[in-house]
Design an enzyme around this catalytic site. Sequence first.
Site, mmCIF file in Angstrom:
data_model
loop_
_atom_site.group_PDB
_atom_site.id
_atom_site.type_symbol
_atom_site.label_atom_id
_atom_site.label_comp_id
_atom_site.label_asym_id
_atom_site.label_seq_id
_atom_site.Cartn_x
_atom_site.Cartn_y
_atom_site.Cartn_z
ATOM 1 N N THR A 12 0.835 -1.184 0.000
ATOM 2 C CA THR A 12 0.000 0.000 0.000
ATOM 3 C C THR A 12 0.871 1.235 0.000
ATOM 4 O OG1 THR A 12 -1.707 -1.121 1.256
ATOM 5 C CG2 THR A 12 -1.778 1.265 1.252
ATOM 6 N N LYS A 44 -8.077 1.835 -2.244
ATOM 7 C CA LYS A 44 -7.727 2.140 -0.861
ATOM 8 C C LYS A 44 -7.966 3.599 -0.502
ATOM 9 C CE LYS A 44 -4.089 -0.975 -1.905
ATOM 10 N NZ LYS A 44 -2.664 -1.048 -2.126
ATOM 11 N N GLY A 58 -7.783 7.604 3.013
ATOM 12 C CA GLY A 58 -6.969 6.545 2.426
ATOM 13 C C GLY A 58 -6.451 5.673 3.547
ATOM 14 N N SER A 137 3.735 0.898 2.615
ATOM 15 C CA SER A 137 5.021 0.325 2.231
ATOM 16 C C SER A 137 5.878 1.268 1.401
ATOM 17 C CB SER A 137 4.803 -0.968 1.427
ATOM 18 O OG SER A 137 4.033 -1.881 2.154
#
Length: 185
Positions: A12, A44, A58, A137
């Site tokens: 993500t 997302k 988000g 990430s």
Amino acid sequence: MTKDDFPGWHGTTILAVRRGGEVVVAGDGQVSLGQTVIKGSARKVRRLGKDGREVVAGFAGSTADAFTLLERLEKKLEASPGQLARACVELAKDWRTDKYLRNLEAMLIVTDGADLYVITGAGDVLEPEHDVTAIGSGGNFALAAARGLMETDHSAEEVARKAMAIAAEICVYTNGNLTVESIRK
């Protein structure tokens, strides 16, 4: 298999950029399990609320956990219409102290177009510096790229899209399949 044996969900990158009275939240679509891409088109970034009290959010982390938190945030927003900061603080307080919620693994970026916050399970409600924030990430890659792009004349959306493209080139857990939502106040 215990939780520690499980390879973990990754993938993500959520980025928010505020510029010129507009906030843009962009999220990539990749979900990975270990070294395998499970899905490339996850959504997302979402709109919450209605009747002019709209919020864009988000999320990074566990999808089920994030949806639980988004539902709670919507309830907090209904209880405190037009008061995003208060709703975020109340959510963070519940998240940190509630026996069930404290085990949720996710982070949120939320904005109503005027205010911009990152909410964490540690009880943090953070206002970003420099009108840019990112989680997930590839968040640090997107954040660095966006900070550099803020020196240009690009719009908030252009900064977000270019920064996410840079993050997707660097982070193996980030792809270029974006969901982009903007909001003005």
